[in-house]
Write an enzyme that holds these catalytic residues in place. Structure first.
Site, short mmCIF file in Angstrom:
data_model
loop_
_atom_site.label_atom_id
_atom_site.label_comp_id
_atom_site.label_asym_id
_atom_site.label_seq_id
_atom_site.Cartn_x
_atom_site.Cartn_y
_atom_site.Cartn_z
N GLU A 32 0.73 -1.53 0.00
CA GLU A 32 -0.44 -0.16 0.05
C GLU A 32 0.56 1.22 0.07
O GLU A 32 0.80 2.06 0.75
CB GLU A 32 -1.12 0.17 1.13
N GLU B 109 -5.67 -8.00 -2.24
CA GLU B 109 -5.08 -8.89 -0.82
C GLU B 109 -7.46 -7.88 -0.72
O GLU B 109 -6.97 -7.33 -1.16
CB GLU B 109 -5.23 -7.38 0.20
#
Length: 467
Positions: free
Chosen positions: A123, A240
């Site tokens: 991220e 994810e």
């Protein structure tokens, strides 16, 4: 007496009104069987493990227990991604220091561990979470990872994939990154938490809203188009996806209702040629496929298992007319040369009778009792399936109807064809038995239910040649 009559009349009228609300509508599923529009990997269904400790709490709830990776597998650790200096805009600058990651990778090779792939970062793409890395720098760091892996695995036959960036989709960032990693990255990953924070009290409403579900199509189509227009050989994965961030929401993301979101995600991802879809998580938080304390399956585990068993690799273009509350997806079947259709009914009061239509040459196949012969009937152009005379009772399909126990969407118990799905005293999952239905009949999709329909007797060109 007057008030009593008014009350009785009000109750009666309310009852009649509610009965009238439960209606049945007809609809048509249009399936293009000429050619596949996408193709998933054999191991499309994937689940993650996270490192969170028992002290990880969100909104006053500590939902991880001992399900974190470091507790489940003590002694195995992730490589650490570290960058020099942040600038005033919150961007990490400088090259990736891969020293400890290189040491960890060498350790796994020395131990003869089979590693499917190494993913760089978490991220940090686009706007990032906490900090970010520019696409140009990330591309350079990916090349460094590839060089490290190539060097360490030079004498190893099976080499792991290079995976990145593992973050939220940003079209400009991803386009630049993909075009600068043509020779260094094998898999482009992105994360999905499109429902917002787990603390949101309106999650169920969002899950049942077709426009919210469809909203994520922009991410899938955008990434698909970038990869398709680039000379890269990389493929797309969802690395994810937990739907609601900060560990999900108890009795929503681990309950029956979440299968509407999860299965729709699987269908949509496949439609845009996503090869693998990794659910957050296998166990841990409030969005695990397994219960965090006793490791028994939550409803989405059974949804994932049915998908894995029934939905083949080739994806067919599918649309539905009749109501906007039906989500529809079709794949070539995994267990036959036929097709498997997934129908999701988001309406709380409408039963849908779904007929099938194809806009390609289609073969209807049924076997005689001799087992050595069969009849084929070809149907051309766009047509509603109509069984040849005398074959109605012989051509059948298999249906798997998923509903919530007692109609409670937030129940953690799922019913398959009216039967509770639960493990036995030995922890063995139950047999997933279908209903056998005459193929001439429409597919009945009850309110707030999911149906997988496996049709081994319906053969379309896109499914004739499959590995």
């Amino acid at each position: 007496m007057g008030s009593f009559c008014l009350w009785v009349c009000f109750v009666f009228l309310s009852f009649v009104s509610s009965q009238a609300a439960d209606e049945t509508v007809e609809g048509t599923v249009f399936i293009d069987g000429k050619a596949a529009i996408g193709r998933i990997d054999e191991d499309f269904i994937c689940a993650t493990l996270d490192w969170w400790p028992p002290e990880k709490c969100d909104y006053g709830t500590c939902s991880w227990g001992l399900a974190g990776l470091l507790n489940l597998f003590s002694g195995k650790f992730w490589g650490v991604l570290s960058y020099f200096r942040k600038d005033s805009n919150g961007e990490a600058v400088g090259a990736w220091n891969y020293t400890n990651a290189e040491s960890f990778i060498r350790y796994t090779v020395k131990k003869n561990y089979t590693i499917h792939g190494w993913e760089l970062g978490n991220e940090l793409c686009g706007s990032g979470v906490g900090t970010r890395v520019s696409a140009d720098q990330y591309a350079a760091d990916t090349a460094a990872l590839q060089s490290v892996v190539e060097n360490i695995y030079k004498n190893v036959y099976l080499k792991p994939l290079i995976i990145a960036p593992g973050g939220f989709y940003d079209s400009d960032w991803f386009k630049e990154y993909i075009n600068k990693t043509i020779k260094s990255v094998d898999v482009v990953t992105h994360h999905i938490y499109n429902l917002g924070p787990g603390v949101d009290d309106h999650l169920v409403e969002k899950i049942l809203d077709p426009s919210v579900l469809e909203g994520e199509s922009g991410t899938f189509s955008g990434l698909h188009n970038i990869i398709k227009s680039s000379p890269t050989s990389a493929v797309a994965w969802v690395g994810e996806a937990g739907g609601a961030y900060n560990s999900g929401h108890n009795l929503v993301t681990n309950a029956f209702v979440f299968s509407f979101w999860y299965l729709d995600q699987l269908g949509m991802a496949s439609k845009y040629d996503t090869k693998t879809y990794c659910r957050q998580s296998l166990v841990g938080g409030n969005y695990g496929l397994l219960n965090t304390t006793n490791f028994e399956p939550n409803p989405d585990y059974y949804s994932a298992l049915l998908w894995h068993r029934l939905m083949g690799r080739n994806v067919l273009s599918t649309s539905f007319t009749g109501t906007e509350k039906i989500r529809s997806y079709t794949h070539c079947a995994k267990q036959s040369k036929g097709i498997t259709l997934l129908l999701i009914n988001l309406d709380n009061s409408t039963t849908v009778q779904a007929k099938l239509a194809f806009n390609s040459t289609m073969t209807l196949r049924h076997k005689h009792r001799s087992r050595t012969s069969h009849h084929k009937h070809k149907v051309h152009k766009t047509t509603i399936i109509k069984m040849p005379k005398g074959t109605d009772a012989k051509i059948r399909r298999e249906e798997y109807h998923l509903t919530a126990k007692d109609g409670n969407l937030q129940s953690q118990t799922m019913l398959l064809n009216g039967n509770v799905l639960s493990v036995n005293s030995s922890g063995i999952i139950p047999r997933l038995e279908p209903l056998h239905v005459i193929s001439a009949k429409p597919i009945t999709v009850a309110p707030l239910s999911v149906v997988f329909a496996h049709m081994p007797g319906v053969i379309v060109p896109a499914c004739k040649v499959q590995p």
